[in-house]
Design a protein around this motif. Structure first.
Motif, PDB file in Angstrom:
ATOM      1  N   ARG A   1       2.467   1.217   5.144  1.00  0.00           N
ATOM      2  CA  ARG A   1       3.130   0.177   4.699  1.00  0.00           C
ATOM      3  C   ARG A   1       4.409  -0.019   5.190  1.00  0.00           C
ATOM      4  O   ARG A   1       4.818  -1.236   5.424  1.00  0.00           O
ATOM      5  CB  ARG A   1       3.206   0.359   3.061  1.00  0.00           C
TER       6      ARG A   1
ATOM      7  N   ILE B   1      -2.101  -0.308   3.576  1.00  0.00           N
ATOM      8  CA  ILE B   1      -2.954  -1.300   4.232  1.00  0.00           C
ATOM      9  C   ILE B   1      -4.115  -0.889   4.620  1.00  0.00           C
ATOM     10  O   ILE B   1      -4.149   0.506   5.304  1.00  0.00           O
ATOM     11  CB  ILE B   1      -2.020  -2.353   4.978  1.00  0.00           C
TER      12      ILE B   1
ATOM     13  N   ASP C   1      -4.192  -5.368   1.116  1.00  0.00           N
ATOM     14  CA  ASP C   1      -3.035  -4.720   0.525  1.00  0.00           C
ATOM     15  C   ASP C   1      -3.486  -3.617  -0.427  1.00  0.00           C
ATOM     16  O   ASP C   1      -3.873  -4.116  -1.694  1.00  0.00           O
ATOM     17  CB  ASP C   1      -2.097  -5.814  -0.032  1.00  0.00           C
TER      18      ASP C   1
END
Length: 613
Positions: A599, A446, A575
Motif C-alpha cells: 500500500r 491492494i 483497495d
C-alpha cells in the motif's frame, strides 16, 4: 461592536451635567463653562496609543526616545517632522492658550503640526469624556451618534477566553499595561464638541480625517503590518492579519483565521525549520530532541502578516509560517481529511460512470497512470482494459504502480477450483463479502484480480464499499461505530495442506480510525477467519455482537452490492483496506491470477504524480 467612552470618570474631574434637550455634541454654554473646574486634568499616558501620534509613528519626538523606558515604539521608518508654515515678517506667533477647563484652541494660521493637533484633539476628547461621565453617561456610543470617540480595530475573537486574548475590554480603563497594543480612535468627532468657531471645527475635522486615514489605511499607505511585543506583552493584531495570540504557562495560544491553535513550547522548539535544526536537503530533523529543555519558554514573540517569530533563551530564533502552523497543528489536522474519498453504493457508482483505463495508456503515459490512480483513490476500485490474458502481463501491470508484496501465497498467485490450498477461495463455492489477510498484523493494501479463462456459468465478483456501510452505522448508531473501532479481535489462518503449513494471527478492531479526526482508514472484516473472541470482557461481548450485526446488515443491503463480471483482458484493482469483495458460485473451469501490492508504494506513486494520498 460596542464603543467605549474615552476615560470617563477620570480622577479629579467634575463637570456640570448637560441638559437632556441639549445634544451631547453641542458647544458648552458660558454658564456650563463657569461650572467647570479651574483645570481639567489631562488624559493618562497612552502607551501603545501614543504610538499613533504621527511623531511617534515615524520615530520622531514628543516623548522618550525609542529604546528608553516609557518610549512608544517607532512603528514606521523615521521621516522629517512636518513643519508649520513660515510666518510673515513682523508677524507674531498666534496664541494657542485657552481659558481654564477649555480645550486648546487651534490657530487658523499657521497650520499646526499633526502631532500638536492630535494632542489638542486628545485633550478635547478628555474634557468631553469628563463632562459625559459627570452627566451620568458611562457607556460608549454608536458610530452614528455625535461625540463618538473610540473604535477598536482589533480582531473579534468569539471564545470563552475572549478577555484573555488581549482584545479591548467592554469597559474602558484609566491605564493600559505597557506593551498592550490596542488600536483605537478611528475618528475623533468629539474633538469638535468644544469648538465654537467654524474655522476651528474645520481645522479639527481636517486633522481627524488625517488621523483616521493613517489608522485605517488608504490607497497610498496602510497601517504597518508588523506588530511586535515582548513575550509577556499583550497583543491585538490589525484586521488584515486575522491573528491574535497569548502566552500561557506552557504553550502559545494562537488564532489565525478561523483556527484557534494551542502550541506547546517544546513542540515549537522541536519543529524549528532553521538550518541548524532541520536539513532542508534531506527533509530530516537535525535537532536532538532530547537536548531541548522540557521547561523551555520563549523570551520574545512577534507576529507579522504571515510569520510567527520566537526568540528562545539561548538567542536562537524560530520562524513559522502561519499557514504552515494551521496545516500542521493538532487543531488544523482535526479539520483536514487525510484521504479524500467518494463513498458509494451500486447506484452511485453506476451513475458516476467511472471510466476504465487502457492498458497501453496505463503503462506508457503518466496521464493514464494518474487517471487510474485518481479513480482508485476516490472509489477504492479501478479497472484496466485490454490486458493480455497471461500471468506475466498481469505482473508487468502490477509493477507499474507498486512493489509486489510476496506472501505465504507466493509472489503471483494463480488458482483454480482445485483446492490446492486450504482456503475456500480455491473452491467453486460462493464467497461472502470480506477483506483479505485479516490474519496479518498489517493486512495487504491492494489486491489485483485478472480472470484468464472461464468456461462455465456464474462466478460474478461482488464489491461493497465498506466505508460507506460504516458511515451508515455511524449516522444511525454512533455507539456501535465506536465499539467496533475500540474492541480488538484476533483473526487466524491455520493451514496444513500438502506442503503448506502456516499459522497466522492478526489482531485489530473491525474499524480502524485516526484518533485526531475519527477518519476511517481500514476495515478488517472477515467472518471466515475471525478467531475465538477472547479479548472482550463479558459485559462488552453482547454489545459487540449488536454492533457487528448492525455493520453486517449495512454490508448486505442489496443496494450496496456492486456485481461485475470479470473477463479475460480486464484487470481489477481493489483497495483491500476499504472495499470488500466476494464471489458468486460458478460452474466449469475458471482460472484467475493476481497478487498483493504494498500500500505504501501505491500511495507513494500517487503523491509523486501530485495526488493527495
Amino acid at each position: 461592536m460596542a464603543r467605549a467612552a474615552l476615560w470617563p470618570g477620570a480622577p479629579g474631574t467634575v463637570a456640570a451635567p448637560l441638559s437632556p434637550a441639549q445634544p451631547r455634541s453641542a458647544p458648552l454654554s458660558p454658564a456650563q463653562r463657569r461650572c467647570r473646574p479651574a483645570a481639567v486634568p489631562g488624559p493618562p499616558p497612552l502607551y501603545g496609543l501614543r504610538a499613533l501620534c504621527p511623531a511617534h509613528l515615524y520615530g520622531g519626538g514628543g516623548g522618550p526616545a525609542p529604546g528608553r523606558p516609557g518610549a512608544a515604539p517607532a512603528l514606521l521608518p523615521a521621516r522629517p517632522r512636518r513643519r508649520p508654515r513660515a510666518l510673515g515678517p513682523g508677524s507674531a506667533a498666534p496664541s494657542t492658550g485657552a481659558g481654564p477647563g477649555e480645550p486648546p484652541r487651534v490657530p487658523e494660521t499657521p497650520v499646526p503640526s499633526m502631532c500638536e493637533s492630535f494632542r489638542a484633539a486628545r485633550s478635547a476628547c478628555w474634557a468631553q469624556g469628563a463632562a459625559a461621565a459627570a452627566a451620568g453617561g458611562g457607556g460608549g456610543r454608536s458610530r452614528e451618534e455625535p461625540g463618538a470617540a473610540a473604535e477598536t480595530l482589533g480582531n473579534s475573537i468569539p471564545s470563552a477566553s475572549q478577555a484573555s486574548l488581549h482584545h479591548p475590554p467592554a469597559q474602558p480603563r484609566a491605564r493600559r499595561a505597557p506593551g498592550e497594543f490596542c488600536l483605537e480612535f478611528s475618528h475623533f468627532t468629539a474633538a469638535q464638541v468644544s469648538c465654537a468657531r467654524s474655522g476651528q471645527q474645520k481645522a479639527y475635522r481636517m486633522w481627524c480625517q488625517r488621523l483616521a486615514w493613517l489608522l485605517r489605511g488608504s490607497s497610498g499607505r496602510r497601517w504597518p503590518r508588523s506588530v511586535a511585543a515582548s513575550a509577556r506583552g499583550h497583543h491585538t493584531a490589525p484586521r488584515s492579519l486575522r491573528c491574535a495570540w497569548q502566552l500561557h504557562g506552557d504553550h502559545l495560544e494562537l488564532r489565525y483565521g478561523n483556527t484557534l491553535m494551542r502550541l506547546d513550547f517544546v513542540w515549537l522548539r522541536d519543529h524549528c525549520r532553521s538550518a541548524s535544526c532541520y536539513n532542508a536537503k534531506t527533509n530530516q530533523r537535525s535537532l536532538d530532541t532530547a537536548s531541548v529543555d522540557l521547561a523551555i519558554r520563549p523570551q520574545a514573540v512577534r507576529v507579522d502578516e504571515s510569520t510567527l517569530f520566537l526568540t528562545w533563551p539561548d538567542g536562537h530564533v524560530t520562524r513559522y509560517g502561519l499557514e504552515w502552523l494551521v496545516k500542521n497543528s493538532y487543531e488544523g489536522q482535526k479539520k483536514q481529511v487525510m484521504h479524500p474519498r467518494i463513498l458509494w453504493n451500486a447506484e452511485i457508482y453506476r451513475q458516476a460512470q467511472v471510466p476504465s483505463v487502457d492498458c497501453r495508456s496505463f503503462l506508457e503515459t503518466d496521464e493514464g497512470l494518474k487517471e487510474f490512480l485518481q479513480n482508485f483513490l476516490l472509489y477504492g476500485i479501478a479497472f484496466v482494459e485490454n490486458v493480455a490474458p497471461t500471468k506475466e502481463d498481469t505482473e508487468i501491470l502490477a509493477e507499474r504502480i507498486s512493489i509486489i508484496r510476496e506472501t505465504i501465497y507466493g509472489r503471483m498467485w494463480y488458482f483454480t477450483s482445485d483446492f490446492s490450498r486450504g482456503d475456500t477461495a480455491y473452491t467453486k463455492l460462493a464467497l461472502d463479502r470480506h477483506t483479505d489477510t485479516t490474519y496479518f498484523q498489517e493486512p495487504c493494501g491492494i489486491q489485483v484480480f485478472h480472470c484468464l479463462k472461464h468456461e462455465g456459468t456464474g462466478g460474478r465478483t461482488l464489491l461493497v464499499d465498506g466505508f460507506h456501510a460504516a458511515e451508515q452505522v455511524l449516522r444511525r448508531a454512533p455507539e456501535h461505530f465506536e465499539l467496533l473501532s475500540r474492541v480488538p479481535l484476533k483473526h487466524e489462518y491455520v493451514e496444513n495442506v500438502g506442503g503448506c503449513h502456516n499459522h497466522m494471527i492478526g489482531v485489530g478492531p473491525v474499524l480502524n480510525v485516526y484518533p485526531w479526526n475519527n477518519e476511517l482508514y481500514l476495515i478488517r472484516y472477515n467472518n471466515y477467519d475471525r478467531a475465538v473472541i477472547n479479548t472482550v470482557p463479558h459485559d462488552v461481548v453482547r454489545r459487540w455482537y449488536h454492533a457487528h450485526r448492525a455493520l453486517t446488515t449495512e454490508l448486505r443491503r442489496p443496494e450496496n452490492e456492486l456485481w461485475v463480471k470479470l473477463k479475460p483482458g480486464k484487470a481489477l484493482f481493489v483497495d483491500n483496506w476499504r472495499v470488500l469483495h466476494g464471489r458468486e458460485a460458478f460452474t466449469g473451469y475458471r482460472q484467475l491470477c493476481g497478487c498483493y501490492l504494498t500500500r505504501d508504494d501505491v500511495l507513494n506513486t500517487a503523491r509523486l504524480l501530485g495526488l493527495q494520498a
